[in-house]
Design a protein around this motif. Structure first.
Motif, PDB file in Angstrom:
ATOM      1  N   SER A 583       0.695  -1.216  -0.066  1.00 32.41           N
ATOM      2  CA  SER A 583       0.102   0.092  -0.061  1.00 32.41           C
ATOM      3  C   SER A 583       0.783   1.293  -0.133  1.00 32.41           C
ATOM      4  CB  SER A 583      -0.875   0.010   1.137  1.00 32.41           C
ATOM      5  OG  SER A 583      -0.120  -0.166   2.278  1.00 32.41           O
ATOM      6  N   TYR A 584       2.277   1.153   0.616  1.00 33.06           N
ATOM      7  CA  TYR A 584       3.047   2.293   0.345  1.00 33.06           C
ATOM      8  C   TYR A 584       3.965   2.247  -0.827  1.00 33.06           C
ATOM      9  CZ  TYR A 584       1.193   2.640   5.282  1.00 33.06           C
ATOM     10  OH  TYR A 584       0.585   3.183   6.493  1.00 33.06           O
ATOM     11  N   HIS A 585       3.826   1.338  -1.687  1.00 27.25           N
ATOM     12  CA  HIS A 585       4.639   1.240  -2.752  1.00 27.25           C
ATOM     13  C   HIS A 585       4.265   2.338  -3.788  1.00 27.25           C
ATOM     14  CE1 HIS A 585       6.983  -0.388  -5.897  1.00 27.25           C
ATOM     15  NE2 HIS A 585       7.957  -0.946  -5.091  1.00 27.25           N
ATOM     16  N   ILE A 586       5.137   2.497  -4.623  1.00 27.41           N
ATOM     17  CA  ILE A 586       5.001   3.614  -5.523  1.00 27.41           C
ATOM     18  C   ILE A 586       4.200   3.255  -6.850  1.00 27.41           C
ATOM     19  CG2 ILE A 586       7.009   3.058  -7.110  1.00 27.41           C
ATOM     20  CD1 ILE A 586       7.363   6.310  -7.235  1.00 27.41           C
ATOM     21  N   SER A 587       4.170   1.856  -6.892  1.00 24.98           N
ATOM     22  CA  SER A 587       3.170   0.979  -8.085  1.00 24.98           C
ATOM     23  C   SER A 587       2.058   0.475  -7.678  1.00 24.98           C
ATOM     24  CB  SER A 587       4.117   0.089  -8.681  1.00 24.98           C
ATOM     25  OG  SER A 587       4.407  -0.900  -7.645  1.00 24.98           O
ATOM     26  N   ILE A 626      -5.070   4.713  -3.396  1.00 29.49           N
ATOM     27  CA  ILE A 626      -4.488   5.092  -4.588  1.00 29.49           C
ATOM     28  C   ILE A 626      -4.530   6.347  -5.009  1.00 29.49           C
ATOM     29  CG2 ILE A 626      -5.430   4.945  -7.269  1.00 29.49           C
ATOM     30  CD1 ILE A 626      -6.647   2.175  -6.564  1.00 29.49           C
ATOM     31  N   GLU A 627      -5.711   7.181  -4.368  1.00 32.10           N
ATOM     32  CA  GLU A 627      -5.470   8.546  -4.657  1.00 32.10           C
ATOM     33  C   GLU A 627      -4.328   9.284  -3.869  1.00 32.10           C
ATOM     34  OE1 GLU A 627      -7.277  10.566  -6.489  1.00 32.10           O
ATOM     35  OE2 GLU A 627      -8.246   8.935  -7.289  1.00 32.10           O
ATOM     36  N   PHE A 628      -4.219   8.510  -2.606  1.00 32.82           N
ATOM     37  CA  PHE A 628      -3.156   9.164  -1.572  1.00 32.82           C
ATOM     38  C   PHE A 628      -1.840   8.802  -2.074  1.00 32.82           C
ATOM     39  CE2 PHE A 628      -0.139   7.845   1.747  1.00 32.82           C
ATOM     40  CZ  PHE A 628       0.036   8.972   2.351  1.00 32.82           C
ATOM     41  N   VAL A 629      -1.448   7.719  -2.932  1.00 29.94           N
ATOM     42  CA  VAL A 629      -0.317   7.363  -3.317  1.00 29.94           C
ATOM     43  C   VAL A 629       0.061   8.408  -4.826  1.00 29.94           C
ATOM     44  CG1 VAL A 629       1.122   5.750  -4.794  1.00 29.94           C
ATOM     45  CG2 VAL A 629      -0.307   5.193  -2.605  1.00 29.94           C
ATOM     46  N   LEU A 650       7.627   6.962   0.636  1.00 29.53           N
ATOM     47  CA  LEU A 650       6.619   6.723   1.655  1.00 29.53           C
ATOM     48  C   LEU A 650       7.160   5.949   2.930  1.00 29.53           C
ATOM     49  CD1 LEU A 650       3.180   6.503  -0.375  1.00 29.53           C
ATOM     50  CD2 LEU A 650       4.018   8.448   0.543  1.00 29.53           C
ATOM     51  N   GLN A 651       8.285   6.025   3.096  1.00 31.20           N
ATOM     52  CA  GLN A 651       8.902   5.342   4.286  1.00 31.20           C
ATOM     53  C   GLN A 651       8.451   5.956   5.601  1.00 31.20           C
ATOM     54  OE1 GLN A 651      10.310   2.126   4.428  1.00 31.20           O
ATOM     55  NE2 GLN A 651       9.657   1.986   2.327  1.00 31.20           N
ATOM     56  N   PRO A 652       8.515   7.245   5.863  1.00 33.99           N
ATOM     57  CA  PRO A 652       7.888   7.997   7.099  1.00 33.99           C
ATOM     58  C   PRO A 652       6.557   7.615   7.244  1.00 33.99           C
ATOM     59  CG  PRO A 652       9.306   9.408   5.755  1.00 33.99           C
ATOM     60  CD  PRO A 652       9.118   8.138   4.876  1.00 33.99           C
ATOM     61  N   GLU A 653       5.753   7.562   6.330  1.00 33.19           N
ATOM     62  CA  GLU A 653       4.251   7.281   6.582  1.00 33.19           C
ATOM     63  C   GLU A 653       4.130   5.845   6.907  1.00 33.19           C
ATOM     64  OE1 GLU A 653       4.745  10.885   3.803  1.00 33.19           O
ATOM     65  OE2 GLU A 653       5.559   8.895   3.964  1.00 33.19           O
ATOM     66  N   LYS A 654       4.777   4.765   6.350  1.00 30.11           N
ATOM     67  CA  LYS A 654       4.776   3.412   6.585  1.00 30.11           C
ATOM     68  C   LYS A 654       5.208   3.118   7.939  1.00 30.11           C
ATOM     69  CE  LYS A 654       6.285  -1.133   4.831  1.00 30.11           C
ATOM     70  NZ  LYS A 654       7.069  -1.850   3.697  1.00 30.11           N
ATOM     71  N   CYS A 655       6.223   4.003   8.424  1.00 29.33           N
ATOM     72  CA  CYS A 655       6.577   3.876   9.895  1.00 29.33           C
ATOM     73  C   CYS A 655       5.414   4.175  10.759  1.00 29.33           C
ATOM     74  CB  CYS A 655       7.848   4.444  10.178  1.00 29.33           C
ATOM     75  SG  CYS A 655       9.259   3.822   9.494  1.00 29.33           S
ATOM     76  N   SER A 656       4.923   5.337  10.610  1.00 27.64           N
ATOM     77  CA  SER A 656       3.742   5.786  11.334  1.00 27.64           C
ATOM     78  C   SER A 656       2.705   4.913  11.129  1.00 27.64           C
ATOM     79  CB  SER A 656       3.245   7.457  10.914  1.00 27.64           C
ATOM     80  OG  SER A 656       2.992   7.324   9.763  1.00 27.64           O
ATOM     81  N   GLY A 657       2.133   4.576  10.200  1.00 23.81           N
ATOM     82  CA  GLY A 657       0.927   3.551  10.012  1.00 23.81           C
ATOM     83  C   GLY A 657      -0.416   4.414  10.323  1.00 23.81           C
ATOM     84  N   ASN A 658      -0.445   5.669   9.759  1.00 25.19           N
ATOM     85  CA  ASN A 658      -1.725   6.308  10.067  1.00 25.19           C
ATOM     86  C   ASN A 658      -2.456   6.438   8.892  1.00 25.19           C
ATOM     87  OD1 ASN A 658      -1.204   6.657  12.919  1.00 25.19           O
ATOM     88  ND2 ASN A 658       0.238   8.263  12.257  1.00 25.19           N
ATOM     89  N   PHE A 661      -5.718   2.998   4.756  1.00 23.39           N
ATOM     90  CA  PHE A 661      -5.771   1.395   4.391  1.00 23.39           C
ATOM     91  C   PHE A 661      -5.124   0.683   5.564  1.00 23.39           C
ATOM     92  CE2 PHE A 661      -4.605  -2.520   2.554  1.00 23.39           C
ATOM     93  CZ  PHE A 661      -5.463  -2.697   1.657  1.00 23.39           C
ATOM     94  N   THR A 662      -4.338   1.344   6.102  1.00 29.88           N
ATOM     95  CA  THR A 662      -3.412   0.623   7.304  1.00 29.88           C
ATOM     96  C   THR A 662      -4.469   0.223   8.534  1.00 29.88           C
ATOM     97  OG1 THR A 662      -1.223   1.411   6.580  1.00 29.88           O
ATOM     98  CG2 THR A 662      -1.310   0.517   8.846  1.00 29.88           C
ATOM     99  N   GLN A 663      -5.252   1.423   8.865  1.00 24.33           N
ATOM    100  CA  GLN A 663      -6.243   1.205   9.697  1.00 24.33           C
ATOM    101  C   GLN A 663      -7.434   0.118   9.636  1.00 24.33           C
ATOM    102  OE1 GLN A 663      -7.540   5.200  10.397  1.00 24.33           O
ATOM    103  NE2 GLN A 663      -5.360   5.969  11.258  1.00 24.33           N
ATOM    104  N   TYR A 664      -7.808   0.484   8.281  1.00 30.28           N
ATOM    105  CA  TYR A 664      -8.823  -0.476   7.775  1.00 30.28           C
ATOM    106  C   TYR A 664      -8.392  -2.051   7.801  1.00 30.28           C
ATOM    107  CZ  TYR A 664     -11.645  -3.251   4.443  1.00 30.28           C
ATOM    108  OH  TYR A 664     -12.451  -4.066   3.865  1.00 30.28           O
ATOM    109  N   TYR A 665      -7.035  -2.231   7.525  1.00 32.97           N
ATOM    110  CA  TYR A 665      -6.421  -3.520   7.501  1.00 32.97           C
ATOM    111  C   TYR A 665      -6.678  -4.211   9.059  1.00 32.97           C
ATOM    112  CZ  TYR A 665      -3.090  -7.335   7.267  1.00 32.97           C
ATOM    113  OH  TYR A 665      -2.335  -8.677   7.604  1.00 32.97           O
TER     114      TYR A 665
END
Length: 725
Positions: A583-587, A626-629, A650-658, A661-665
């Motif tokens: 979900s944090y990948h560029i593709s 998708i819109e966020f990425v 998006l590594q800083p956002e991945k570490c925060s997990g906010n 989609f992360t919350q939904y998961y």
């Protein structure tokens, strides 16, 4: 060409004798018997041709011969005659209680099964004849030279002590029947002693306060009797043999004191520290102290191993294993005892309760890391066989234990990744051959072997191993093979009845992808779950069914209302786990495009509102991500060829997990966990009701005339069984 004429045949008979002679010579060579060398070469060529044909046509192979448990049988080095005396009944006799503390010499008489002297074999008869001839020569020499006989008598004592030392060595541990002769001054006096609590207390006081060696030897003899108590129906401790009787208090006192204090006493007698290594023990072999203490250590270790092989109480087993682990360094001097220790520890690791299994694994871990590489291989092979042998049939109550066995096996493998990867390669190649045979032949036996708990748990074991160790060692070849095997399993079983197996395959692929960082396409396997055709004749809601306890669904479950819900919930959970990784990948926008198209089609076709809401919620969250990425991707200035910048996206956002989609998961996983918990509680409640109902039915015994009689008590039942009623 026509037949020759009469004249031509006559001419050939007279003038072409050389041709006939050559024909007769060629014919006679074929009639000659082939030599042994030629026969051997022909047999080898035939075997090679059969092997090549089997490789080209795997359907000629027998699926029953491709066992998951027996693949390491040729590599195993412990299959020898040393396991004959695993039952140590009478094989490690009591210690002599004299001042010299010399071990008791083992009897050289070979006893049969009934205790009688067995008939010597032909080879033994030749040896006996040779010995008799040598004795006759020796007697003649004594008659000729009386001084020689005096010389032998003067050195007789030294020879006896030398025989005693050799009789207690490891090389003589593989005795034919293990029976030992007793010294008249030692064990017979000990067997006539009454092991009372006061006697044990006095010995314990002498050992702890005064460090008395003879009292410690007496305690070791009592400990040996306690460990073998009740297990020997004949022989030393048999009925009528004068064996000491033990009450419960004395039995526990002997076991607890020796297990607690023996290790400290041994180290104090040898003058070694509590953290000494294997090399330290091996270096003491030429020390005079070691020759005195060695039989005591051996008696303690063998008695403890015998007790571990016989005891059933989990508390006694756990305490004994814990104390034996403190003395594990002493096993370095007894190679045969190491193999016996591994065998017993593996058995307790696989079959024991939680505490016993944990302590057994700690012993196996210490043996694998502290001894030779052969011990590591032996531990690995036996643990693998025990795991595969105990996962043929899986119940929900055994999941936690199986997970512990799997994780502890992987932890042991991580100690030596080079050796463990070789074993993993052998096992995974065997799994690949079985799957290849099933895909090509699709025979009932092959398919049944693949769609089994044993095969699935074997794959789960190596998936966990690869995921855990891939960053510490190059396991890329094994990773690619196991991915192909999992995809082959999903292809071999595409039907709706194999939904649990397909879900497990997707979970394995997600786990491998998450640990290795390699993208593994699994969306097609998950979207196929949504395409399963459901019977139009939908019946009542089925009983609660735990997917984790089956690899194949029953037929009646396909017609229940719950089946459709399970398909949708399983697909959403697995897709959420797959998308959460990327979900944090560029593709990510390109990754989610095709799955969203299929999900929208399913939402339009579905006529169940509750399922449509679940799918709609998932689509909305994915579109938000998708819109966020895309928004973050438009802000960057690097090229897609810049690999480092792409990985840091998006590594800083991945570490925060906010992110949404992360919350939904997280919410999806929490709901899945609560649903499985409720299912297990309902199942346990139903099992309790069934048990109560059975008890209620067993309370009364309905006779043929309708008279009801109360159920007999357990004591009355036991008495009636003994009386034959």
């Amino acid at each position: 060409m026509g037949k020759l004429g009469k004249k031509a045949r006559k001419f050939a008979k007279k003038n072409l004798q050389s041709v006939l002679k050559r024909k007769r010579k060629i014919k006679s060579t074929f009639k000659k018997k082939a030599s042994k060398k030629d026969q051997r070469d022909a047999a080898e060529n035939e075997e090679e041709n059969v092997e090549l044909s089997t490789r080209r046509n795997p359907e000629n192979g027998d699926i029953e011969d491709m066992s998951l448990e027996a693949i390491f049988s040729e590599d195993e080095s412990d299959e020898d005659e040393g396991d004959v005396d695993v039952d140590d009944s009478g094989s490690d006799g009591y210690l002599s209680e004299d001042s010299n503390c010399l071990p008791i010499a083992e009897s050289e008489i070979h006893l049969g099964e009934n205790g009688a002297a067995g008939k010597p074999s032909a080879q033994n008869q030749e040896i006996l004849l040779e010995l008799e001839n040598k004795k006759k020569k020796l007697s003649r020499l004594k008659a000729k030279d009386p001084g020689f006989s005096k010389f032998l008598e003067s050195h007789d004592k030294g020879l006896k002590s030398f025989r005693n030392e050799n009789a207690y060595s490891d090389e003589d541990e593989r005795s034919d029947d293990g029976m030992q002769s007793m010294d008249e001054d030692g064990p017979h006096l000990y067997l006539n002693k009454l092991l009372t609590s006061s006697a044990i207390n006095s010995w314990c006081h002498l050992v702890k306060e005064q460090h008395n060696a003879s009292a410690f030897i007496s305690l070791l003899n009592a400990y040996r009797a306690s460990c073998h108590y009740g297990a020997e129906s004949t022989g030393i401790l048999g009925s009528g043999s004068g064996a000491p009787m033990l009450d419960c208090e004395t039995f526990c006192k002997i076991l607890m004191f020796v297990l607690r204090e023996a290790d400290d006493v041994f180290r104090e007698m040898l003058g070694i520290s509590s953290n000494c290594k294997r090399d330290t023990i091996l270096g003491l072999k030429n020390n005079s102290k070691w020759k005195t203490v060695r039989p005591l250590i051996k008696s303690y270790l063998r008695s403890t191993l015998f007790m571990l092989n016989q005891a059933t109480d989990s508390e006694i087993l756990a305490f004994s294993l814990n104390r034996l682990r403190a003395s594990i360094v002493f096993f370095a001097a007894f190679p045969l005892l190491i193999r016996r220790l591994i065998k017993i520890a593996v058995h307790l690791w696989a079959t024991g309760e939680e505490t016993v299994s944990f302590h057994s694994f700690l012993i196996l871990q210490d043996v694998a890391s502290g001894f030779s590489s052969d011990c590591f291989d032996l531990c690995l092979i036996k643990m693998y066989k025990a795991f595969i042998g105990h996962c043929k049939f899986v119940e929900p109550a055994l999941f936690k234990h199986l997970q512990f066995l799997r994780n502890s096996f992987v932890e042991l493998c991580s100690q030596d990744l080079l050796r463990s990867s070789n074993k993993a390669k052998v096992s995974i190649n065997n799994l690949s051959r079985i799957l290849q045979l099933g895909l090509q032949t699709k025979k009932k036996e092959a398919v049944k072997k693949i769609c089994s708990w044993q095969y699935a748990n074997c794959i789960d074991l190596w998936v966990t191993y690869i995921s855990h160790c891939i960053h510490d060692y190059d396991l890329q070849p094994l990773l690619y093979i196991i991915i192909q095997i999992i995809n082959g399993m999903a292809t071999l079983f595409p039907g709706p009845r194999y939904l649990p197996l397909r879900c497990k395959c997707i979970e394995w692929l997600n786990h491998l992808s998450s640990s290795s960082g390699i993208f593994i396409p699994v969306t097609s396997l998950m979207l196929d779950v949504l395409e399963y055709k459901v019977s139009k004749e939908v019946g009542k809601p089925g009983k609660d069914f735990n997917f984790s306890s089956a690899v194949k669904l029953p037929k009646h479950w396909l017609k229940s209302r719950n089946f459709r819900e399970d398909c949708v919930f399983s697909a959403i959970e697995l897709l959420s786990a797959h998308f959460a990784q990327w979900s944090y990948h560029i593709s990510f926008p390109e990754l989610a495009t095709i799955p969203l198209i299929h999900l929208r089609k399913f939402q339009e076709k579905s006529d169940v509102e509750s399922l449509r809401r679940v799918v709609k919620r998932f689509i909305d969250v994915v579109e938000q991500n998708i819109e966020f990425v895309k928004k973050k991707r438009d802000e960057v200035a690097f090229s897609p060829n810049d690999q480092q910048s792409v990985e840091a996206f998006l590594q800083p956002e991945k570490c925060s997990g906010n992110t949404p989609f992360t919350q939904y998961y997280r919410s999806v996983m929490e709901k899945a966990a609560s649903r499985s918990l409720i299912m297990n509680e309902n199942k346990s409640f139903l099992e309790q009701k069934k048990q109560k109902r059975k008890r209620g039915q067993n309370i009364v015994d309905v006779r043929a005339n309708g008279e009801k009689v109360p159920e007999k008590s357990k004591v009355d039942q036991a008495v009636s069984v003994k009386d034959g009623k």
